[in-house]
Design a protein around this motif. Structure first.
Motif, PDB file in Angstrom:
ATOM      1  N   LEU A  21       0.837  -1.206   0.000  1.00 19.54           N
ATOM      2  CA  LEU A  21       0.000   0.000   0.000  1.00 19.54           C
ATOM      3  C   LEU A  21       0.872   1.256   0.000  1.00 19.54           C
ATOM      4  CD1 LEU A  21      -2.813  -0.994   2.534  1.00 19.54           C
ATOM      5  CD2 LEU A  21      -3.062  -0.631   0.067  1.00 19.54           C
ATOM      6  N   THR A  22       1.965   1.214   0.755  1.00 17.42           N
ATOM      7  CA  THR A  22       2.887   2.355   0.785  1.00 17.42           C
ATOM      8  C   THR A  22       3.498   2.591  -0.593  1.00 17.42           C
ATOM      9  OG1 THR A  22       3.432   1.849   3.086  1.00 17.42           O
ATOM     10  CG2 THR A  22       4.927   3.316   1.902  1.00 17.42           C
ATOM     11  N   TYR A  23       3.950   1.514  -1.219  1.00 17.12           N
ATOM     12  CA  TYR A  23       4.587   1.648  -2.526  1.00 17.12           C
ATOM     13  C   TYR A  23       3.582   2.123  -3.572  1.00 17.12           C
ATOM     14  CZ  TYR A  23       8.047   0.725  -6.135  1.00 17.12           C
ATOM     15  OH  TYR A  23       8.950   0.875  -7.167  1.00 17.12           O
ATOM     16  N   ALA A  24       2.370   1.564  -3.540  1.00 15.32           N
ATOM     17  CA  ALA A  24       1.330   1.998  -4.477  1.00 15.32           C
ATOM     18  C   ALA A  24       0.990   3.468  -4.269  1.00 15.32           C
ATOM     19  CB  ALA A  24       0.082   1.137  -4.310  1.00 15.32           C
ATOM     20  N   GLY A  25       0.965   3.899  -3.004  1.00 12.59           N
ATOM     21  CA  GLY A  25       0.703   5.306  -2.733  1.00 12.59           C
ATOM     22  C   GLY A  25       1.799   6.207  -3.267  1.00 12.59           C
ATOM     23  N   LEU A  26       3.061   5.788  -3.103  1.00 11.58           N
ATOM     24  CA  LEU A  26       4.185   6.557  -3.636  1.00 11.58           C
ATOM     25  C   LEU A  26       4.090   6.653  -5.153  1.00 11.58           C
ATOM     26  CD1 LEU A  26       6.931   7.946  -3.123  1.00 11.58           C
ATOM     27  CD2 LEU A  26       7.994   5.701  -3.366  1.00 11.58           C
ATOM     28  N   PHE A  27       3.799   5.524  -5.805  1.00 13.05           N
ATOM     29  CA  PHE A  27       3.623   5.511  -7.255  1.00 13.05           C
ATOM     30  C   PHE A  27       2.514   6.476  -7.671  1.00 13.05           C
ATOM     31  CE2 PHE A  27       0.865   3.775 -10.605  1.00 13.05           C
ATOM     32  CZ  PHE A  27       1.715   3.839 -11.699  1.00 13.05           C
ATOM     33  N   GLY A  28       1.389   6.443  -6.951  1.00 16.63           N
ATOM     34  CA  GLY A  28       0.268   7.306  -7.298  1.00 16.63           C
ATOM     35  C   GLY A  28       0.585   8.780  -7.152  1.00 16.63           C
ATOM     36  N   VAL A  29       1.266   9.153  -6.070  1.00 15.29           N
ATOM     37  CA  VAL A  29       1.597  10.564  -5.849  1.00 15.29           C
ATOM     38  C   VAL A  29       2.564  11.065  -6.911  1.00 15.29           C
ATOM     39  CG1 VAL A  29       2.750  12.183  -4.277  1.00 15.29           C
ATOM     40  CG2 VAL A  29       1.124  10.510  -3.380  1.00 15.29           C
ATOM     41  N   ILE A  30       3.558  10.250  -7.261  1.00 10.60           N
ATOM     42  CA  ILE A  30       4.540  10.683  -8.257  1.00 10.60           C
ATOM     43  C   ILE A  30       3.909  10.785  -9.645  1.00 10.60           C
ATOM     44  CG2 ILE A  30       6.627   9.919  -9.479  1.00 10.60           C
ATOM     45  CD1 ILE A  30       7.750   9.054  -6.814  1.00 10.60           C
ATOM     46  N   VAL A  78       4.094   3.613   9.044  1.00  8.85           N
ATOM     47  CA  VAL A  78       4.166   3.810  10.495  1.00  8.85           C
ATOM     48  C   VAL A  78       2.887   3.314  11.164  1.00  8.85           C
ATOM     49  CG1 VAL A  78       4.421   5.502  12.334  1.00  8.85           C
ATOM     50  CG2 VAL A  78       5.731   5.761  10.217  1.00  8.85           C
ATOM     51  N   LEU A  79       1.748   3.810  10.691  1.00 10.68           N
ATOM     52  CA  LEU A  79       0.473   3.417  11.281  1.00 10.68           C
ATOM     53  C   LEU A  79       0.161   1.956  10.990  1.00 10.68           C
ATOM     54  CD1 LEU A  79      -1.655   6.604  10.440  1.00 10.68           C
ATOM     55  CD2 LEU A  79      -0.534   6.018  12.594  1.00 10.68           C
ATOM     56  N   GLY A  80       0.476   1.512   9.768  1.00 12.01           N
ATOM     57  CA  GLY A  80       0.186   0.134   9.393  1.00 12.01           C
ATOM     58  C   GLY A  80       0.973  -0.863  10.220  1.00 12.01           C
ATOM     59  N   THR A  81       2.262  -0.587  10.403  1.00  9.67           N
ATOM     60  CA  THR A  81       3.091  -1.493  11.207  1.00  9.67           C
ATOM     61  C   THR A  81       2.616  -1.528  12.657  1.00  9.67           C
ATOM     62  OG1 THR A  81       5.002  -1.053   9.782  1.00  9.67           O
ATOM     63  CG2 THR A  81       5.448  -1.988  11.951  1.00  9.67           C
ATOM     64  N   ALA A  82       2.259  -0.361  13.192  1.00 10.38           N
ATOM     65  CA  ALA A  82       1.752  -0.315  14.564  1.00 10.38           C
ATOM     66  C   ALA A  82       0.459  -1.117  14.693  1.00 10.38           C
ATOM     67  CB  ALA A  82       1.517   1.137  14.984  1.00 10.38           C
ATOM     68  N   LEU A  83      -0.403  -1.017  13.696  1.00  8.64           N
ATOM     69  CA  LEU A  83      -1.668  -1.751  13.729  1.00  8.64           C
ATOM     70  C   LEU A  83      -1.436  -3.253  13.637  1.00  8.64           C
ATOM     71  CD1 LEU A  83      -4.751  -1.406  13.793  1.00  8.64           C
ATOM     72  CD2 LEU A  83      -4.715  -1.339  11.283  1.00  8.64           C
ATOM     73  N   VAL A  84      -0.525  -3.675  12.765  1.00  7.85           N
ATOM     74  CA  VAL A  84      -0.219  -5.106  12.642  1.00  7.85           C
ATOM     75  C   VAL A  84       0.338  -5.634  13.956  1.00  7.85           C
ATOM     76  CG1 VAL A  84       1.269  -6.797  11.506  1.00  7.85           C
ATOM     77  CG2 VAL A  84       0.125  -5.039  10.149  1.00  7.85           C
ATOM     78  N   TYR A  85       1.216  -4.869  14.576  1.00  9.77           N
ATOM     79  CA  TYR A  85       1.788  -5.316  15.852  1.00  9.77           C
ATOM     80  C   TYR A  85       0.710  -5.410  16.926  1.00  9.77           C
ATOM     81  CZ  TYR A  85       4.546  -5.478  20.102  1.00  9.77           C
ATOM     82  OH  TYR A  85       5.067  -5.845  21.321  1.00  9.77           O
ATOM     83  N   ALA A  86      -0.190  -4.427  16.958  1.00 10.34           N
ATOM     84  CA  ALA A  86      -1.232  -4.423  17.981  1.00 10.34           C
ATOM     85  C   ALA A  86      -2.198  -5.585  17.800  1.00 10.34           C
ATOM     86  CB  ALA A  86      -1.990  -3.096  17.945  1.00 10.34           C
TER      87      ALA A  86
END
Length: 351
Positions: A276-285, A314-322
Motif C-alpha cells: 500500500l505504501t509503494y502503491a501510494g508513492l507511485f500514485g503521488v509521483i 508507520v500506522l500500518g506497522t503499529a496496527l499489525v503489531y497491535a
C-alpha cells in the motif's frame, strides 16, 4: 517395527524440480548482452540525442528488461493453475520485448529516435507500426499473467502477496506510459542535426509553452527537472515487484532477531502495508507528473501527498503489531509448561 532410512527416503514424496520459463530466461540473457554492448558503445560513440548518448535508451531498456524478464521467469516457475496460459503469455512477452528493443537498438544505430518519431522514410514508418503493435502486446501479456495469478496462492502467504501486489503495480506502471502520447508534439534534431518532429514526449507542464524532453535532465536518468516526467512513475511501477519480493524474502531473516515477525500471518500483513505504501508513492509521483511538476520541485499539495504516504508504514506497522504481533511475541515469550516434557526427555508413551 523399525523402518530403515532407505525405506523412509523412498516413502517420502519428492517434488518435481521447478523449471524457470526458458523464453524469458533467453530474453534476460539477450538483454544482459545488450546492456554490456550499450555501455561499450557509449564509450566509443559520441553521437547525442537530446543531450544524451544515443545508446543510453537501449541501455536503460536492457537493464529494465533484465530485471523484469528474470522476475517473470522465476515467478512462473511456481506451480499454479493456468500454467499453459501463463507460459504462452510469458513467451509472447519475451518475443515482443526482444522485437521492440531490437527496433530501439536499430534506431540508436541510425542516430535517430525510436519513440514518437514521425519521419516518413520507409524504415521508420514500418518500424513504428511494428513498435506500436508490440507495446500493447507487452501490456496485455503482463495483464493476463497478473489476472491469472491474482487469485491463487503461489507460495507462502507473504511472498504470494508480494507477487500479487507487484504484478498489479507493474500493470499500472505500464498503463501510465500510454499517457505520454498526450504530452504534445515537439521539434528537435537527430544525431546528425537533421530536423525531426516527435508526436509526443515524456514530460508535461501545466502552462505554455510545453516542456521539451532533454531540457534540465537529472544525472544518469535524464529525468526532467523542469516539468512533470512520467518516466519516473513508469519506472517505479515496473520495478515495484522486485522490491516487494525482496522485502518478503528478507522478513524471515529479520524474524530471527524480532520474535513477533515469526508468524507468517504477521509477515503477510506487513507486506500488505508495504505494498500500500509503494502503491501510494507511485500514485503521488504519477499525479505530480500529470500536473506538470518536476519531482525535485514539489508544491504543498505534493508534499502533503508524500506525508500521507509516509504515514502508511508507520500506522500500518503499529496496527499489525497491535492486532497480531503482540500476541505472537507473548506466545513465544511464554515459559514452557511444567507438564510438558523437557527437551531430550522421553515420554512414558514412547517407551
Amino acid at each position: 517395527m523399525t523402518t530403515s532410512v532407505a525405506e523412509k527416503t523412498a516413502a517420502t514424496p519428492v517434488s518435481a524440480p521447478r523449471r524457470m520459463h526458458r523464453p524469458l530466461l533467453a530474453m534476460t540473457a539477450v538483454m544482459a548482452a545488450l546492456a554490456a554492448f550499450s555501455l561499450c558503445a557509449m564509450a566509443f560513440d559520441d553521437r547525442m540525442l537530446l543531450h544524451e548518448s544515443v545508446w543510453l535508451k537501449p541501455l536503460k531498456f536492457a537493464v529494465a528488461f533484465v530485471l523484469y524478464a528474470f522476475t517473470l521467469a522465476w515467478l512462473l516457475s511456481f506451480p499454479h493453475r493456468g500454467q499453459r496460459l501463463t507460459w504462452w503469455m510469458g513467451t509472447i512477452f519475451a518475443i515482443t520485448g526482444v522485437l521492440d528493443i531490437g527496433f530501439i537498438v536499430v534506431q540508436a544505430a541510425r542516430g535517430t529516435f525510436s519513440h514518437f518519431n514521425t519521419e516518413t522514410d520507409a524504415f521508420n514508418v514500418i518500424g513504428q507500426q511494428v513498435f506500436m503493435t508490440g507495446v500493447p502486446g507487452l501490456f496485455l501479456a503482463n495483464l493476463v499473467i497478473a489476472v491469472t495469478l491474482s487469485w491463487q496462492k503461489v507460495t507462502d502467504r507473504p511472498l504470494t502477496r508480494a507477487i500479487h501486489a507487484g504484478l498489479g503495480i507493474a500493470v499500472a506502471g505500464m498503463a501510465v506510459a500510454y499517457a505520454m502520447g498526450f504530452s504534445g508534439a515537439q521539434q528537435t534534431t537527430d544525431a546528425y542535426g537533421h530536423p525531426v518532429e516527435l508526436a509526443a514526449g515524456h514530460t508535461f507542464e501545466a502552462g505554455q509553452p510545453p516542456v521539451r524532453d532533454g531540457v534540465g535532465g537529472m544525472p544518469i536518468t535524464h529525468w526532467s527537472t523542469t516539468g512533470g516526467d512520467l518516466r519516473i512513475a513508469h519506472f517505479l511501477g515496473l520495478h515495484g515487484i522486485q522490491i516487494l519480493i525482496v522485502a518478503a524474502l528478507l522478513l524471515p531473516r529479520l524474524a530471527r532477531r524480532v520474535p513477533w515477525l515469526r508468524a507468517e500471518a504477521v509477515r503477510a500483513d506487513l507486506i500488505r502495508v508495504f505494498a500500500l505504501t509503494y502503491a501510494g508513492l507511485f500514485g503521488v509521483i504519477a499525479w505530480q507528473a500529470f500536473r506538470g511538476q518536476a519531482l525535485i520541485h514539489p508544491d504543498a499539495a505534493t508534499l502533503t501527498g508524500f506525508g500521507a504516504v509516509a504515514a502508511v508504514p508507520v500506522l500500518g506497522t503499529a496496527l499489525v503489531y497491535a492486532l497480531r504481533g503482540r500476541s505472537t511475541a507473548t506466545v513465544l515469550a511464554a515459559p514452557v509448561s511444567a507438564a510438558a516434557p523437557r527437551p531430550g526427555s522421553v515420554s512414558p508413551i514412547s517407551r
